[in-house]
Design an enzyme around this catalytic site. Structure first.
Site, PDB file in Angstrom:
ATOM      1  N   ARG A 156       0.714  -1.084   0.062  1.00 19.14           N
ATOM      2  CA  ARG A 156       0.155  -0.117   0.122  1.00 19.14           C
ATOM      3  C   ARG A 156       0.936   1.275   0.070  1.00 19.14           C
ATOM      4  O   ARG A 156       2.176   1.207   0.473  1.00 19.14           O
ATOM      5  CB  ARG A 156      -0.910  -0.177   1.197  1.00 19.14           C
ATOM      6  CG  ARG A 156      -1.919  -1.075   1.193  1.00 19.14           C
ATOM      7  CD  ARG A 156      -2.563  -1.299   2.385  1.00 19.14           C
ATOM      8  NE  ARG A 156      -3.637  -2.263   2.528  1.00 19.14           N
ATOM      9  CZ  ARG A 156      -3.418  -3.358   3.164  1.00 19.14           C
ATOM     10  NH1 ARG A 156      -2.250  -3.761   3.846  1.00 19.14           N
ATOM     11  NH2 ARG A 156      -4.442  -4.389   3.305  1.00 19.14           N
ATOM     12  N   LYS A 178      -3.504  -3.296   7.447  1.00 13.83           N
ATOM     13  CA  LYS A 178      -4.766  -3.132   8.116  1.00 13.83           C
ATOM     14  C   LYS A 178      -5.144  -3.992   9.175  1.00 13.83           C
ATOM     15  O   LYS A 178      -5.035  -5.289   8.771  1.00 13.83           O
ATOM     16  CB  LYS A 178      -5.769  -2.600   6.796  1.00 13.83           C
ATOM     17  CG  LYS A 178      -5.607  -1.473   6.138  1.00 13.83           C
ATOM     18  CD  LYS A 178      -6.762  -1.439   4.950  1.00 13.83           C
ATOM     19  CE  LYS A 178      -6.563  -0.386   4.378  1.00 13.83           C
ATOM     20  NZ  LYS A 178      -7.451  -0.027   3.239  1.00 13.83           N
ATOM     21  N   HIS A 264      -2.890   1.687  -6.023  1.00 11.73           N
ATOM     22  CA  HIS A 264      -4.031   0.858  -5.944  1.00 11.73           C
ATOM     23  C   HIS A 264      -4.107  -0.109  -7.217  1.00 11.73           C
ATOM     24  O   HIS A 264      -4.012  -1.530  -7.198  1.00 11.73           O
ATOM     25  CB  HIS A 264      -5.274   1.267  -5.790  1.00 11.73           C
ATOM     26  CG  HIS A 264      -5.752   0.954  -4.284  1.00 11.73           C
ATOM     27  ND1 HIS A 264      -5.645   1.451  -3.183  1.00 11.73           N
ATOM     28  CD2 HIS A 264      -6.363   0.042  -3.989  1.00 11.73           C
ATOM     29  CE1 HIS A 264      -6.433   0.948  -2.244  1.00 11.73           C
ATOM     30  NE2 HIS A 264      -6.793  -0.063  -2.562  1.00 11.73           N
ATOM     31  N   HIS A 290      -4.799  -9.490   3.273  1.00 16.47           N
ATOM     32  CA  HIS A 290      -6.201  -9.541   3.697  1.00 16.47           C
ATOM     33  C   HIS A 290      -6.639 -10.446   4.600  1.00 16.47           C
ATOM     34  O   HIS A 290      -6.248 -11.744   4.574  1.00 16.47           O
ATOM     35  CB  HIS A 290      -6.901  -9.753   2.366  1.00 16.47           C
ATOM     36  CG  HIS A 290      -6.635  -8.622   1.167  1.00 16.47           C
ATOM     37  ND1 HIS A 290      -6.815  -8.744  -0.016  1.00 16.47           N
ATOM     38  CD2 HIS A 290      -6.508  -7.458   1.351  1.00 16.47           C
ATOM     39  CE1 HIS A 290      -6.589  -7.807  -0.455  1.00 16.47           C
ATOM     40  NE2 HIS A 290      -6.278  -6.697   0.348  1.00 16.47           N
TER      41      HIS A 290
END
Length: 323
Positions: A156, A178, A264, A290
């Protein structure tokens, strides 16, 4: 406001998420105050729905990477802004058992979308565009390094801007993404070689500013500002967004390439390139960091040709006897 934000900091929310809550809730409060409300207890569904309506008719900011592509705020942006208010009410409900039940706020459903992705030859076109667009070598190499890093690691933007020289030269690092999800990122020799080239250029007087980068050893940030008033300081995300807008215009003009270039899309290209080379989707999920496989699927684009080849491979030898 500080108490609200600290509540989520203590739950290990990402700094970027906390900053978004601060910005978006402050924006809501400006509307709230303009309607002559003075007490937080007066937050009710009508003012929230009014804000939602205003957001739907708000034009995309000139600072946004979507400016010129989307006339109005996207559904995802609206979702995030409304979510900030919902999170504030969740905080007040939890800590003080006060005010409107946050569960009454319906956050807009965002339809799944696939991100653009670039083939290898298109990555080469992006780099050629950078070389055309940037007058100074130091700017050119910095952008090339970011492109190659994004395409070969899937990192990212916030993660790339946090990298130090030691991280890349060391070959691999552990990244906390994240949701505080840890993953390992490996850096290929092409990234290390570009970094060495960039550092060598950075420690020479720059043509525009005459500044020289300080040799701070390996704890130096990889991506730094080249501006006269800010030389050597960590590069701001907004600078990357501004550069991306410039490169997108040139991509369209030079190559008639109408995909949107961003970090992205580099991340999506990384994932799709792995899939095209028969990497298992579960492994791709781990490399992207993820928690949910559905999120990974949004980054993947499968070419029709590959689908046809897979079907032929599976059923090509199938036959039945003639009747």
């Amino acid at each position: 406001m500080d108490e609200f934000l600290n509540f989520y900091r203590n739950q290990n929310f990402q700094n970027d998420t906390i900053e978004n809550y601060r910005r978006d809730f402050a924006e809501f409060m400006r509307l709230f105050s303009s309607r002559w409300y003075s007490e937080i207890e007066e937050i009710r569904l009508p003012i929230i729905e009014e804000w939602r309506t205003i957001l739907r008719t708000t034009k995309t900011s000139k600072k946004s990477i979507y400016y010129g592509q989307k006339e109005y705020l996207s559904e995802r942006t609206i979702q995030c802004k409304v979510q900030a208010v919902k999170k504030f009410l969740e905080f007040t409900n939890t800590i003080y058992d006060l005010w409107m039940d946050y569960r009454k706020i319906k956050v807009p459903k965002v339809h799944s979308e696939h991100y653009d992705y670039f083939e290898e030859d298109e990555i080469e076109k992006i780099i050629a565009t950078v070389r055309t667009a940037e007058k100074f070598l130091i700017n050119r190499i910095r952008s090339e390094l970011l492109i190659v890093l994004g395409f070969t690691t899937g990192m990212r933007l916030s993660e790339m801007l946090s990298l130090t020289v030691r991280d890349i030269l060391g070959g691999s690092i552990s990244v906390l993404g994240k949701g505080k999800k840890e993953r390992f990122v490996n850096f290929l020799p092409i990234c290390q070689n570009l970094l060495k080239q960039y550092l060598e250029i950075r420690r020479q007087p720059t043509p525009r500013t005459g500044k020289v980068g300080q040799n701070k050893a390996d704890d130096e940030y990889v991506f730094v500002s080249h501006r006269l008033d800010n030389f050597g300081k960590p590069l701001a995300p907004q600078t990357i967004c501004d550069l991306n807008k410039k490169y997108n215009i040139n991509l369209n003009n030079l190559y008639n390439l109408h995909k949107k270039y961003s970090t992205h899309t580099l991340r999506s290209s990384f994932a799709t390139h792995l899939l095209e080379n028969d990497v298992n989707i579960r492994e791709i999920q781990v490399m992207l960091g993820h928690s949910d496989l559905k999120t990974t699927e949004m980054y993947l684009r499968v070419k029709d040709k590959r689908l046809k080849e897979s079907q032929t491979r599976a059923f090509g030898s199938f036959s039945i006897e003639k009747s």
